[in-house]
Motif scaffolding. Structure first.
Motif, short mmCIF file in Angstrom:
data_model
loop_
_atom_site.label_atom_id
_atom_site.label_comp_id
_atom_site.label_asym_id
_atom_site.label_seq_id
_atom_site.Cartn_x
_atom_site.Cartn_y
_atom_site.Cartn_z
N LYS A 56 0.83 -1.21 0.00
CA LYS A 56 0.00 0.00 0.00
C LYS A 56 0.87 1.27 0.00
O LYS A 56 0.55 2.25 -0.67
N MET A 59 1.83 2.56 -3.35
CA MET A 59 0.72 2.73 -4.29
C MET A 59 0.10 4.12 -4.13
O MET A 59 -0.13 4.55 -3.00
N GLU A 64 -4.37 2.79 -7.30
CA GLU A 64 -5.19 1.77 -6.64
C GLU A 64 -6.60 1.77 -7.24
O GLU A 64 -7.15 0.72 -7.56
N LYS A 68 -8.37 -1.29 -9.38
CA LYS A 68 -9.63 -1.88 -8.90
C LYS A 68 -10.75 -1.71 -9.93
O LYS A 68 -11.55 -2.62 -10.14
N TYR A 339 -3.42 -8.76 -7.20
CA TYR A 339 -4.61 -8.12 -7.75
C TYR A 339 -5.63 -9.22 -8.00
O TYR A 339 -5.33 -10.21 -8.69
N ILE A 353 -6.39 -6.23 -3.33
CA ILE A 353 -5.00 -6.08 -3.82
C ILE A 353 -4.04 -6.65 -2.77
O ILE A 353 -3.18 -7.48 -3.08
#
Ligand code: ASP
Length: 358
Positions: A56, A59, A64, A68, A339, A353
């Motif tokens: 995270k 990212m 992100e 998604k 992912y 993720i």
């Protein structure tokens, strides 16, 4: 005399017909009865877009959201096919097409670069109903390698084609071909440059292994899909550009049936992503199916056994998405992230993720 014989035969024929009529009706009723209780009419789909050190902290919120959104868009394509009674093979292929066409993933547009700065793509697909399969390796001009893999399965006597021959077959089957420059993305070129720098540094002091985390992780985004349709047929598919800086026409696990992709109605459908050399040696996708088939393990236990124990012990990193004939889904990985997305017959969607996220 002839007329009489004809008359007897005529009457006989109809009385005979009368007789089985009831039997026919009974058997129709039986079939109907059976049809009402037999099919569970469930279906489901799961996808991955690659596994690795996805953290995270590395990212941006925009990135992100973009990942998604694309995962969601892709899985909804497959889900709609399944909901309308389409086949799991179609759902797998069309879902993968969306991911192949997105530069975010290491498949089709956005494929990683070889050491020569070219893109060589691998893909495979398997039909769990017939146990038929198709695969391609090292293709450079086929816009959607998963489509070619399916063509190989359906319209050739072979399972796997590679390089120039595969391209020739694609031309003959009228598949969409593109100039190799179509696959270029700035991000993947930067990854290649970075990996080459690391490689040079290593060559200079020759103390570290060839694959460090930079090299290992410069390949995010292989895509895969598994699906179960309402007829109980399973299918799996995987598509990739392989590993950044790969040399000598290296081929990974993604086009290897049993390693990167496997489907069998009797057990499950599996698509792998990760460090291909280990997935080949571990026969990861088939191993999961074999544990379900021969040891009676649940899909969850089988994927856990193979990813968390066997693959990890070998030193391999990555994960799988899998679905069984009842629609149970398992997504296991031994990396920081993968992912992924799932959608069931009720339309419930999950997109994830990182680890511990559903
Ligand atoms: N398994 C792919 C390969 O080794 C790469 C990946 O899934 O990230 O080619």
């Amino acid at each position: 005399m002839k007329k009489l014989a004809f008359l007897i035969a005529f009457v006989g024929f109809f009385s005979c017909k009368e007789q089985p009529k009831e039997t026919v009706e009974t058997s129709i009723r039986e079939v109907q009865k059976e049809e009402v209780k037999k099919p569970e009419e469930t279906f489901g789909i799961a996808i991955h877009g690659g596994a690795g050190t996805i953290l995270k902290k590395n990212m941006t919120p925009e990135k992100e959201t973009a990942y998604k959104a694309k995962l969601e868009e892709a899985i909804k394509v497959g889900h709609a096919i399944l909901k309308n009674g389409g086949t799991s093979m179609d759902a797998v292929q069309k879902t993968i097409n969306v991911l192949e066409d997105s530069p975010l993933f290491n498949a089709g547009k956005g494929a990683v670069f070889t050491s020569k700065g070219t893109n060589e793509m691998d893909a495979s697909i398997m039909d769990g109903n017939s146990l038929n399969a198709g695969a391609v390796a090292g293709v450079t001009t086929v816009k959607n390698p998963i489509n070619l893999a399916r063509e190989v399965m359906v319209n050739s006597p072979h399972v796997m084609l590679s390089g120039k021959g595969a391209e020739q077959f694609a031309k003959e089957r009228d598949l969409e071909l593109v100039n190799p420059s179509y696959f270029f993305t700035e991000d993947r070129m930067k990854s290649l440059e970075r990996v080459k720098e690391v490689e040079k540094a290593k060559e200079a002091n020759k103390t570290v292994a060839f694959y460090d985390s930079v090299i290992k992780d410069a390949k995010f985004g292989t895509v895969g899909c598994v699906a179960l349709d309402i007829r109980g047929n399973l299918a799996a598919g995987t598509s990739t550009g392989g590993m950044t800086n790969k040399k000598w026409n290296r081929i990974g696990d993604s086009p290897i049936i049993g390693a990167g992709t496997y489907a069998n109605n009797a057990t499950c459908a599996v698509s792998s992503t990760g460090w291909g050399e280990y997935f080949i040696r571990g026969m990861v996708a088939y191993d999961i199916s074999a544990l379900v088939e021969y040891k009676g393990l649940s899909l969850k236990d089988a994927t856990k056994e193979v990813i968390q124990k066997k693959l990890t012990k070998l030193g391999g990193t990555g994960g799988v998405v899998a679905i069984d004939s009842k629609g149970n889904v398992s997504m296991d990985f031994n990396t920081a992230g993968m992912y992924r997305a799932t959608m069931n017959a009720d339309g419930e969607l999950t997109v994830g993720i990182y680890k511990d996220e559903e």
